[in-house]
Design a protein around this motif. Structure first.
Motif, PDB file in Angstrom:
ATOM      1  N   ILE A 188       0.867  -1.175   0.000  1.00  0.00           N
ATOM      2  CA  ILE A 188       0.000   0.000   0.000  1.00  0.00           C
ATOM      3  C   ILE A 188       0.906   1.228   0.000  1.00  0.00           C
ATOM      4  O   ILE A 188       1.749   1.387   0.889  1.00  0.00           O
ATOM      5  CB  ILE A 188      -0.920   0.012   1.227  1.00  0.00           C
ATOM      6  CG1 ILE A 188      -1.718  -1.301   1.313  1.00  0.00           C
ATOM      7  CG2 ILE A 188      -1.858   1.209   1.168  1.00  0.00           C
ATOM      8  CD1 ILE A 188      -2.604  -1.591   0.131  1.00  0.00           C
ATOM      9  N   LEU A 189       0.750   2.089  -0.985  1.00  0.00           N
ATOM     10  CA  LEU A 189       1.659   3.214  -1.156  1.00  0.00           C
ATOM     11  C   LEU A 189       1.396   4.312  -0.127  1.00  0.00           C
ATOM     12  O   LEU A 189       0.261   4.508   0.323  1.00  0.00           O
ATOM     13  CB  LEU A 189       1.520   3.778  -2.576  1.00  0.00           C
ATOM     14  CG  LEU A 189       1.884   2.807  -3.706  1.00  0.00           C
ATOM     15  CD1 LEU A 189       1.647   3.449  -5.059  1.00  0.00           C
ATOM     16  CD2 LEU A 189       3.325   2.334  -3.576  1.00  0.00           C
ATOM     17  N   GLU A 190       2.463   5.001   0.214  1.00  0.00           N
ATOM     18  CA  GLU A 190       2.366   6.083   1.195  1.00  0.00           C
ATOM     19  C   GLU A 190       1.336   7.132   0.780  1.00  0.00           C
ATOM     20  O   GLU A 190       0.578   7.648   1.585  1.00  0.00           O
ATOM     21  CB  GLU A 190       3.733   6.748   1.374  1.00  0.00           C
ATOM     22  CG  GLU A 190       4.734   5.927   2.162  1.00  0.00           C
ATOM     23  CD  GLU A 190       4.550   6.065   3.662  1.00  0.00           C
ATOM     24  OE1 GLU A 190       3.573   6.702   4.093  1.00  0.00           O
ATOM     25  OE2 GLU A 190       5.402   5.526   4.395  1.00  0.00           O
ATOM     26  N   GLY A 191       1.331   7.478  -0.495  1.00  0.00           N
ATOM     27  CA  GLY A 191       0.440   8.542  -0.945  1.00  0.00           C
ATOM     28  C   GLY A 191      -0.853   8.047  -1.558  1.00  0.00           C
ATOM     29  O   GLY A 191      -1.447   8.736  -2.395  1.00  0.00           O
ATOM     30  N   ALA A 192      -1.301   6.846  -1.173  1.00  0.00           N
ATOM     31  CA  ALA A 192      -2.533   6.281  -1.736  1.00  0.00           C
ATOM     32  C   ALA A 192      -3.704   7.236  -1.545  1.00  0.00           C
ATOM     33  O   ALA A 192      -3.892   7.804  -0.466  1.00  0.00           O
ATOM     34  CB  ALA A 192      -2.822   4.936  -1.087  1.00  0.00           C
ATOM     35  N   THR A 193      -4.489   7.398  -2.598  1.00  0.00           N
ATOM     36  CA  THR A 193      -5.620   8.334  -2.533  1.00  0.00           C
ATOM     37  C   THR A 193      -6.934   7.647  -2.200  1.00  0.00           C
ATOM     38  O   THR A 193      -7.891   8.316  -1.778  1.00  0.00           O
ATOM     39  CB  THR A 193      -5.764   9.078  -3.878  1.00  0.00           C
ATOM     40  OG1 THR A 193      -5.962   8.125  -4.934  1.00  0.00           O
ATOM     41  CG2 THR A 193      -4.514   9.903  -4.166  1.00  0.00           C
ATOM     42  N   ASN A 194      -7.007   6.332  -2.405  1.00  0.00           N
ATOM     43  CA  ASN A 194      -8.263   5.618  -2.185  1.00  0.00           C
ATOM     44  C   ASN A 194      -8.200   4.671  -0.992  1.00  0.00           C
ATOM     45  O   ASN A 194      -9.100   3.853  -0.803  1.00  0.00           O
ATOM     46  CB  ASN A 194      -8.647   4.832  -3.439  1.00  0.00           C
ATOM     47  CG  ASN A 194      -8.910   5.735  -4.626  1.00  0.00           C
ATOM     48  OD1 ASN A 194      -9.756   6.625  -4.568  1.00  0.00           O
ATOM     49  ND2 ASN A 194      -8.156   5.519  -5.714  1.00  0.00           N
ATOM     50  N   VAL A 195      -7.123   4.756  -0.220  1.00  0.00           N
ATOM     51  CA  VAL A 195      -6.955   3.902   0.961  1.00  0.00           C
ATOM     52  C   VAL A 195      -6.589   4.784   2.145  1.00  0.00           C
ATOM     53  O   VAL A 195      -5.700   5.642   2.036  1.00  0.00           O
ATOM     54  CB  VAL A 195      -5.839   2.844   0.759  1.00  0.00           C
ATOM     55  CG1 VAL A 195      -5.811   1.885   1.943  1.00  0.00           C
ATOM     56  CG2 VAL A 195      -6.034   2.100  -0.537  1.00  0.00           C
ATOM     57  N   SER A 196      -7.237   4.576   3.262  1.00  0.00           N
ATOM     58  CA  SER A 196      -6.867   5.271   4.493  1.00  0.00           C
ATOM     59  C   SER A 196      -6.355   4.256   5.503  1.00  0.00           C
ATOM     60  O   SER A 196      -6.656   3.061   5.404  1.00  0.00           O
ATOM     61  CB  SER A 196      -8.071   6.036   5.077  1.00  0.00           C
ATOM     62  OG  SER A 196      -9.154   5.144   5.301  1.00  0.00           O
ATOM     63  N   ALA A 197      -5.579   4.732   6.465  1.00  0.00           N
ATOM     64  CA  ALA A 197      -5.021   3.839   7.473  1.00  0.00           C
ATOM     65  C   ALA A 197      -6.130   3.108   8.209  1.00  0.00           C
ATOM     66  O   ALA A 197      -7.137   3.704   8.604  1.00  0.00           O
ATOM     67  CB  ALA A 197      -4.170   4.634   8.465  1.00  0.00           C
ATOM     68  N   GLY A 198      -5.952   1.790   8.376  1.00  0.00           N
ATOM     69  CA  GLY A 198      -6.933   0.972   9.087  1.00  0.00           C
ATOM     70  C   GLY A 198      -8.008   0.390   8.200  1.00  0.00           C
ATOM     71  O   GLY A 198      -8.868  -0.370   8.686  1.00  0.00           O
ATOM     72  N   ALA A 199      -7.985   0.714   6.900  1.00  0.00           N
ATOM     73  CA  ALA A 199      -9.008   0.204   5.989  1.00  0.00           C
ATOM     74  C   ALA A 199      -8.815  -1.287   5.731  1.00  0.00           C
ATOM     75  O   ALA A 199      -7.740  -1.855   5.948  1.00  0.00           O
ATOM     76  CB  ALA A 199      -8.966   0.985   4.676  1.00  0.00           C
ATOM     77  N   SER A 200      -9.864  -1.927   5.252  1.00  0.00           N
ATOM     78  CA  SER A 200      -9.806  -3.324   4.830  1.00  0.00           C
ATOM     79  C   SER A 200      -9.792  -3.371   3.311  1.00  0.00           C
ATOM     80  O   SER A 200     -10.661  -2.766   2.660  1.00  0.00           O
ATOM     81  CB  SER A 200     -11.000  -4.111   5.368  1.00  0.00           C
ATOM     82  OG  SER A 200     -10.953  -4.185   6.776  1.00  0.00           O
ATOM     83  N   VAL A 201      -8.813  -4.079   2.753  1.00  0.00           N
ATOM     84  CA  VAL A 201      -8.663  -4.178   1.302  1.00  0.00           C
ATOM     85  C   VAL A 201      -9.115  -5.555   0.860  1.00  0.00           C
ATOM     86  O   VAL A 201      -8.609  -6.574   1.350  1.00  0.00           O
ATOM     87  CB  VAL A 201      -7.203  -3.925   0.883  1.00  0.00           C
ATOM     88  CG1 VAL A 201      -7.042  -4.122  -0.627  1.00  0.00           C
ATOM     89  CG2 VAL A 201      -6.769  -2.520   1.276  1.00  0.00           C
ATOM     90  N   GLU A 202     -10.110  -5.563  -0.051  1.00  0.00           N
ATOM     91  CA  GLU A 202     -10.615  -6.837  -0.574  1.00  0.00           C
ATOM     92  C   GLU A 202      -9.914  -7.145  -1.893  1.00  0.00           C
ATOM     93  O   GLU A 202      -9.869  -6.300  -2.799  1.00  0.00           O
ATOM     94  CB  GLU A 202     -12.124  -6.778  -0.797  1.00  0.00           C
ATOM     95  CG  GLU A 202     -12.948  -6.632   0.476  1.00  0.00           C
ATOM     96  CD  GLU A 202     -13.154  -5.181   0.879  1.00  0.00           C
ATOM     97  OE1 GLU A 202     -13.162  -4.306  -0.015  1.00  0.00           O
ATOM     98  OE2 GLU A 202     -13.279  -4.919   2.087  1.00  0.00           O
ATOM     99  N   LEU A 203      -9.399  -8.362  -2.002  1.00  0.00           N
ATOM    100  CA  LEU A 203      -8.674  -8.783  -3.201  1.00  0.00           C
ATOM    101  C   LEU A 203      -9.414  -9.912  -3.904  1.00  0.00           C
ATOM    102  O   LEU A 203     -10.051 -10.760  -3.253  1.00  0.00           O
ATOM    103  CB  LEU A 203      -7.270  -9.280  -2.844  1.00  0.00           C
ATOM    104  CG  LEU A 203      -6.359  -8.339  -2.046  1.00  0.00           C
ATOM    105  CD1 LEU A 203      -5.044  -9.039  -1.743  1.00  0.00           C
ATOM    106  CD2 LEU A 203      -6.129  -7.040  -2.802  1.00  0.00           C
ATOM    107  N   ASN A 204      -9.312  -9.916  -5.225  1.00  0.00           N
ATOM    108  CA  ASN A 204      -9.727 -11.058  -6.029  1.00  0.00           C
ATOM    109  C   ASN A 204      -8.572 -11.352  -6.975  1.00  0.00           C
ATOM    110  O   ASN A 204      -8.138 -10.467  -7.723  1.00  0.00           O
ATOM    111  CB  ASN A 204     -11.000 -10.744  -6.819  1.00  0.00           C
ATOM    112  CG  ASN A 204     -11.474 -11.958  -7.631  1.00  0.00           C
ATOM    113  OD1 ASN A 204     -10.890 -12.307  -8.635  1.00  0.00           O
ATOM    114  ND2 ASN A 204     -12.555 -12.569  -7.164  1.00  0.00           N
ATOM    115  N   TYR A 205      -8.040 -12.578  -6.930  1.00  0.00           N
ATOM    116  CA  TYR A 205      -6.826 -12.869  -7.691  1.00  0.00           C
ATOM    117  C   TYR A 205      -6.793 -14.311  -8.156  1.00  0.00           C
ATOM    118  O   TYR A 205      -7.542 -15.174  -7.671  1.00  0.00           O
ATOM    119  CB  TYR A 205      -5.581 -12.560  -6.857  1.00  0.00           C
ATOM    120  CG  TYR A 205      -5.482 -13.317  -5.541  1.00  0.00           C
ATOM    121  CD1 TYR A 205      -4.902 -14.582  -5.472  1.00  0.00           C
ATOM    122  CD2 TYR A 205      -5.959 -12.754  -4.362  1.00  0.00           C
ATOM    123  CE1 TYR A 205      -4.794 -15.268  -4.278  1.00  0.00           C
ATOM    124  CE2 TYR A 205      -5.856 -13.423  -3.156  1.00  0.00           C
ATOM    125  CZ  TYR A 205      -5.279 -14.686  -3.122  1.00  0.00           C
ATOM    126  OH  TYR A 205      -5.187 -15.366  -1.926  1.00  0.00           O
TER     127      TYR A 205
END
Length: 259
Positions: free
Chosen positions: A160-177
């Motif tokens: 998760i990049l330092e300057g991410a615009t769509n992610v805030s600290a503590g968020a949950s990221v859902e992946l499909n891979y």
């Protein structure tokens, strides 16, 4: 008077090692350990002297050898997984990853600037490799590669990049891979005593070739494994030469000739 021919030697040679067949002292087959910077053998004895002290200065009149130890050391420059298994007193194996599509996973409580191993579970401690990321979202918001995250696809690592615009600290990221069906060679550390036999085949730069056979040895790691530095990485080993029943610890052969 003729001058005797001497045999000054500049040593070179290959180190081959074989583990024993289970429950025996019989080699299962020798493996070339790759380039070795050195191979040294040391002989140490412990003596019990006897001194006559009847008159004046005591005088040694007898000495009995109590103990003879043959040991050695060598340094491998071939950083193979098999040699690493010896260094870590463990084992080397091939981990087989089955292919899968549409795998879903949620990474909870992410922090900006940190990375996460995809597929890491109690059953898969090191996660998955060769990942194709279909989607990454926070709720209904899709994440953008290069803006919100970076993916090391071969290693399966999401950052998760330092300057991410769509992610805030503590968020949950859902992946499909998807994951590819691949194999990964792996070494695992342990505490297994490494016993076997050594065959040293001489290819001297100068001097007669003399081949050494050590029929029963114990290998143990001896020193640092420099994972980073300005010198070539090496795996150093100690060698304890033991005497098998009915045999000797070390045999040295010259090359065959016709009498």
């Amino acid at each position: 008077m003729s001058r005797q021919i001497q045999n000054q030697t500049l040593g070179r040679g290959e180190v081959h090692f074989s583990k024993f067949k289970p429950g025996t002292l019989e080699p299962e087959g020798f493996r070339y350990l790759g380039d070795t910077n050195d191979f040294n053998l040391t002989a140490n004895t412990e003596e019990l002297p006897y001194y006559s002290m009847d008159r004046g200065t005591k005088v040694k009149t007898k000495s009995v050898t109590l103990q003879v130890d043959h040991n050695g050391n060598f340094t491998c420059t071939d950083i193979s997984l098999d040699n690493l298994a010896f260094f870590f007193m463990g084992l080397s194996l091939t981990n087989t990853q089955a292919g899968a599509t549409g795998v879903t996973e949620t990474i909870e409580g992410v922090q900006l600037g940190l990375s996460y191993q995809i597929g890491q579970t109690a059953q898969s401690l090191l996660g998955v490799r060769s990942v194709t990321l279909n989607t990454a979202t926070v709720g209904a918001t899709p994440l953008v590669e290069g803006t919100d995250y970076q993916l090391d696809a071969p290693r399966g690592i999401l950052t998760i990049l330092e300057g991410a615009t769509n992610v805030s600290a503590g968020a949950s990221v859902e992946l499909n891979y998807d994951v590819a069906a691949v194999n990964v060679d792996r070494t695992i550390s342990g505490n297994t005593q490494i016993e076997g036999a050594i065959r040293f085949d001489a290819y001297n730069a100068e001097g007669d070739d003399k081949d050494y056979r050590m029929l029963y040895v114990r290998l143990s790691p001896n020193g640092d494994l420099a994972l980073k530095g300005d010198d070539w990485m090496t795996t150093p080993f100690n060698v304890e030469c033991l005497r098998p029943p009915g045999m000797e610890a070390i045999y040295v052969d010259g090359q065959p000739y016709t009498a």
